[in-house]
Design an enzyme around this catalytic site. Structure first.
Site, PDB file in Angstrom:
ATOM      1  CG  ASP A  68     -34.613  99.750  45.944  1.00  0.00           C
ATOM      2  OD1 ASP A  68     -33.951 100.566  45.271  1.00  0.00           O
ATOM      3  OD2 ASP A  68     -35.837  99.601  45.802  1.00  0.00           O
TER       4      ASP A  68
ATOM      5  CG  HIS B   6     -41.844 106.345  45.333  1.00  0.00           C
ATOM      6  ND1 HIS B   6     -42.793 105.706  44.561  1.00  0.00           N
ATOM      7  CD2 HIS B   6     -41.291 105.381  46.120  1.00  0.00           C
ATOM      8  CE1 HIS B   6     -42.813 104.406  44.860  1.00  0.00           C
ATOM      9  NE2 HIS B   6     -41.912 104.183  45.811  1.00  0.00           N
TER      10      HIS B   6
ATOM     11  CG  ASP C 242     -36.854  97.418  43.092  1.00  0.00           C
ATOM     12  OD1 ASP C 242     -36.456  96.252  43.088  1.00  0.00           O
ATOM     13  OD2 ASP C 242     -37.305  97.985  44.104  1.00  0.00           O
TER      14      ASP C 242
HETATM   15 MN    MN Z   1     -37.494 100.097  44.615  1.00  0.00          MN
END
Ligand code: MN
Length: 429
Positions: free
Chosen positions: A135, A142, A242
């Site tokens: 990931d 973000h 996620d």
């Molecule tokens: Mn993530």
């Protein structure tokens, strides 16, 4: 080789509603189980699931070199491993056979009966056997938002962030297909103002609005892939949630990064949209503020995709509450840069590896990709249609992520990625 399957003027003899995510120009790949309990690789046009195992057996791929059982499998890994030339030949042929002008299957009712299913009568399975899951953390907005909340404004963006795509190795075994229920995880956390940690169900269960890409076999161990070649190794993309337990994450993440706050589950949408199908939606990514090192420099600025993304909470009374609208094009680091960076130390990537984008947040508050950001660390609760508020997810909340591309000729969509939160399991001790 031409991507004939992308011809925007083509119509199918299968009915496709306006605004459907799956016109004949999409031709995604997935794995499903039919009502007769047969597992097969398939594609989708409109509201129809197409059994490619049967399609192949009945000769519709004649002339394309494919093993006999290529599509009679419970994962796409072998097909993905065959490489881009095969993906293109197969998509082009499917487009040809389902073209309104082509009578070969259209007028063969016996064949139609064993190849074509109502999409509501099949159960979608995880489309790949996930070998490894990585990931990334590639949205600057973000990273900035989370950094501000976890470390303060002065240290929000770490000094490495503008120089390389930051990522971590996730957990492949807990990647699940859309629709799989998500158990609220237990974990260790340090309550605010306390000095001693506690163990219990997370109180800060969050979603992360992401996409992910799936690779074919990329490189031999020890041999990096150059950024100019990187794109050739990407099969396609999915929507990705996620799931994250922010209280567990916050307590555990220093010094080695995310662990149990992330590894309890990640959900992916069942249809993989090929990079070929997304080709018409290429666009410029954000201008990179710091010139990256040569191994991350791209020849073109057109290295992103205009994919509209949204996330909503469906409460148990059926209300749909839109949380956020973002876009893949906001991502600072491109997929090619992520792949080149991932292999730059010689780490080998294989068919069926999954690469999460990282939460995709846009520049404005209504485009943030997680509740952590939308509620600013839980300080600004969101009010839903039924009058209840959320800082993080409640048991019973169903999180629905959607994504699609659209121009004046065609809409290529991803369908949806959903997951409903279940109460924690009862522990024996
Ligand atoms: Mn993530």
């Amino acid at each position: 080789m031409q991507i004939a399957a992308n011809n925007p003027n083509r119509k199918s003899w299968l009915n496709v509603a306006d605004n459907c995510d799956f016109p004949i120009q999409n031709i995604p790949f997935g794995v499903f189980i039919t009502k007769d309990d047969i597992i097969t690789i398939g594609t989708r046009i409109g509201e129809y699931a197409i059994d490619l195992g049967a399609f192949h057996q009945l000769g519709y791929f004649e002339g394309i070199p494919l093993t006999d059982d290529m599509f009679m499998q419970d994962s796409l890994n072998d097909f993905i491993s065959d490489g881009r030339k095969t993906w293109r030949l197969v998509r082009n042929r499917i487009a040809e056979v389902f073209d309104a002008e082509n009578a070969s299957l259209r007028d063969n009712l016996k064949h139609r009966e064993v190849i074509i299913f109502d999409v509501n009568e099949v159960e979608m399975l995880l489309p790949i056997s996930v070998g490894d899951y990585t990931d990334f953390y590639s949205s600057k907005e973000h990273a900035n938002n989370v950094g501000m909340m976890f470390r303060g404004a002065d240290n929000a963006l770490m000094p490495n962030w503008l120089h390389m795509p930051i990522g971590y190795h996730g957990r492949a075994s807990s990647v699940v297909v859309s629709g799989t229920k998500i158990r609220r995880p237990y974990g260790q956390m340090l309550p605010n103002g306390e000095t001693q940690p506690v163990f219990g169900p997370t109180k800060a269960l969050d979603m992360e609005l992401e996409t992910a890409f799936i690779t074919t076999d990329v490189n031999n161990l020890g041999e990096p892939i150059s950024i100019d070649e990187a794109h050739d190794y990407i099969f396609g993309m999915v929507l990705f949630n996620d799931w994250s337990a922010r209280d567990i994450q916050k307590w555990e993440y220093v010094p080695l990064g995310p662990f149990l706050g992330k590894s309890f589950a990640s959900s992916m949408s069942p249809w993989i949209i090929t990079m070929d199908a997304l080709e018409p939606f290429k666009c410029d990514g954000p201008k990179q503020e710091v010139t990256p090192l040569p191994y991350l420099q791209q020849k073109t600025t057109e290295n992103s995709y205009d994919i509209k993304l949204q996330a909503a909470i469906e409460t148990e009374n059926g209300d749909l509450n839109l949380l956020t609208e973002s876009n893949f094009k906001y991502l600072y680091w491109s997929m090619a840069q992520q792949l080149a960076h991932h292999t730059s130390n010689g780490c080998n990537l294989r068919a069926g590896d999954l690469m999460g984008s990282g939460t995709i947040s846009g520049p404005t508050k209504n485009s943030y990709g997680s509740l952590l950001e939308l509620t600013w660390g839980g300080k600004e609760p969101i009010t839903l249609k039924d009058g209840t508020t959320r800082t993080f997810l409640n048991d019973g909340d169903n999180v629905i992520i959607r994504g699609y591309c659209k121009n004046d000729k065609v809409r290529i969509g991803f369908g949806k990625c959903t997951g409903k939160i279940m109460p924690p399991v009862k522990l024996k001790k």
